[in-house]
Design a protein around this motif. Sequence first.
Motif, PDB file in Angstrom:
ATOM      1  N   ASP A   1       0.941  -1.172   0.137  1.00 55.49           N
ATOM      2  CA  ASP A   1      -0.016   0.109   0.066  1.00 55.49           C
ATOM      3  C   ASP A   1       0.885   1.244   0.014  1.00 55.49           C
ATOM      4  O   ASP A   1       2.060   1.198   0.109  1.00 55.49           O
ATOM      5  N   ARG A   2       0.432   2.374  -0.161  1.00 54.74           N
ATOM      6  CA  ARG A   2       0.818   3.806  -0.154  1.00 54.74           C
ATOM      7  C   ARG A   2       1.922   3.958   0.633  1.00 54.74           C
ATOM      8  O   ARG A   2       3.057   4.444   0.751  1.00 54.74           O
TER       9      ARG A   2
ATOM     10  N   VAL B   1       7.264   5.793  -7.950  1.00 59.25           N
ATOM     11  CA  VAL B   1       6.191   6.879  -7.523  1.00 59.25           C
ATOM     12  C   VAL B   1       6.257   7.760  -8.884  1.00 59.25           C
ATOM     13  O   VAL B   1       7.454   8.119  -9.507  1.00 59.25           O
TER      14      VAL B   1
ATOM     15  N   VAL C   1       1.582   5.990  -6.594  1.00 58.44           N
ATOM     16  CA  VAL C   1       2.685   5.332  -5.792  1.00 58.44           C
ATOM     17  C   VAL C   1       2.143   3.838  -5.881  1.00 58.44           C
ATOM     18  O   VAL C   1       1.062   3.406  -5.521  1.00 58.44           O
ATOM     19  N   THR C   2       3.201   3.204  -6.425  1.00 53.15           N
ATOM     20  CA  THR C   2       2.808   1.558  -6.376  1.00 53.15           C
ATOM     21  C   THR C   2       4.163   0.796  -5.716  1.00 53.15           C
ATOM     22  O   THR C   2       5.078   1.239  -6.223  1.00 53.15           O
TER      23      THR C   2
END
Length: 154
Positions: free
Chosen positions: A26-27, A107, A147-148
Amino acid sequence: MKDEATHRTVGDRPGAVAPRRMAQIDRAEALRLLGTVSLGRIVFTQQALPAVRPVNHLMDGDDIIVQLHDGATLASIVAPTQATGVVVAYEADVIDPETHIGWSVVVTGYAHRVTDAGELAHFAARLRPWVEHPGMNAALRIRPDLVTGLQLTT
C-alpha cells in the motif's frame, strides 16, 4: 533469506531461483520503504525521449528530495517558475540478487525545483552524496501522485 527453499533447483537448472510471488504494497508502506534507502532512479524526459539517472534521495514527509548540481542534466528539467512542475517517475528497490526476494517502489508525480536557501541547507545536511560535487545548490521535490509497490516473496 538464503535458505534451501530459496535456492532449490528449477527444472534442470541447478542454482536457479524458484518463481516468486508478487504482492501489492500500500501507499503508506511504499513511501516508508523509500525512506529506508538512499539511492534510486529518476525517470524524466530529455530531448523528447525517456532518460534515467541514478540519484540519491531523502524523504521529506511524503515528498522525495533529489539533490541537483550545476551543469547536471537534471538541473535543466525543472525551471523554478514552472507552477505545475514536470512529470517524473522515481524508482527504488531492494532485491536480493541471489534469492530474488525484496521490494520495488515506483512513484510518479510532479517535480518542482527547490531554491529556498533554508530548505537547501537543511537537505544538504541530510543527503549523502554518492558522487563528489562542490555543493548542493538546488534540489527537486517530487510530490507523489501515483505510488505503486511490489513485494517479492517465496
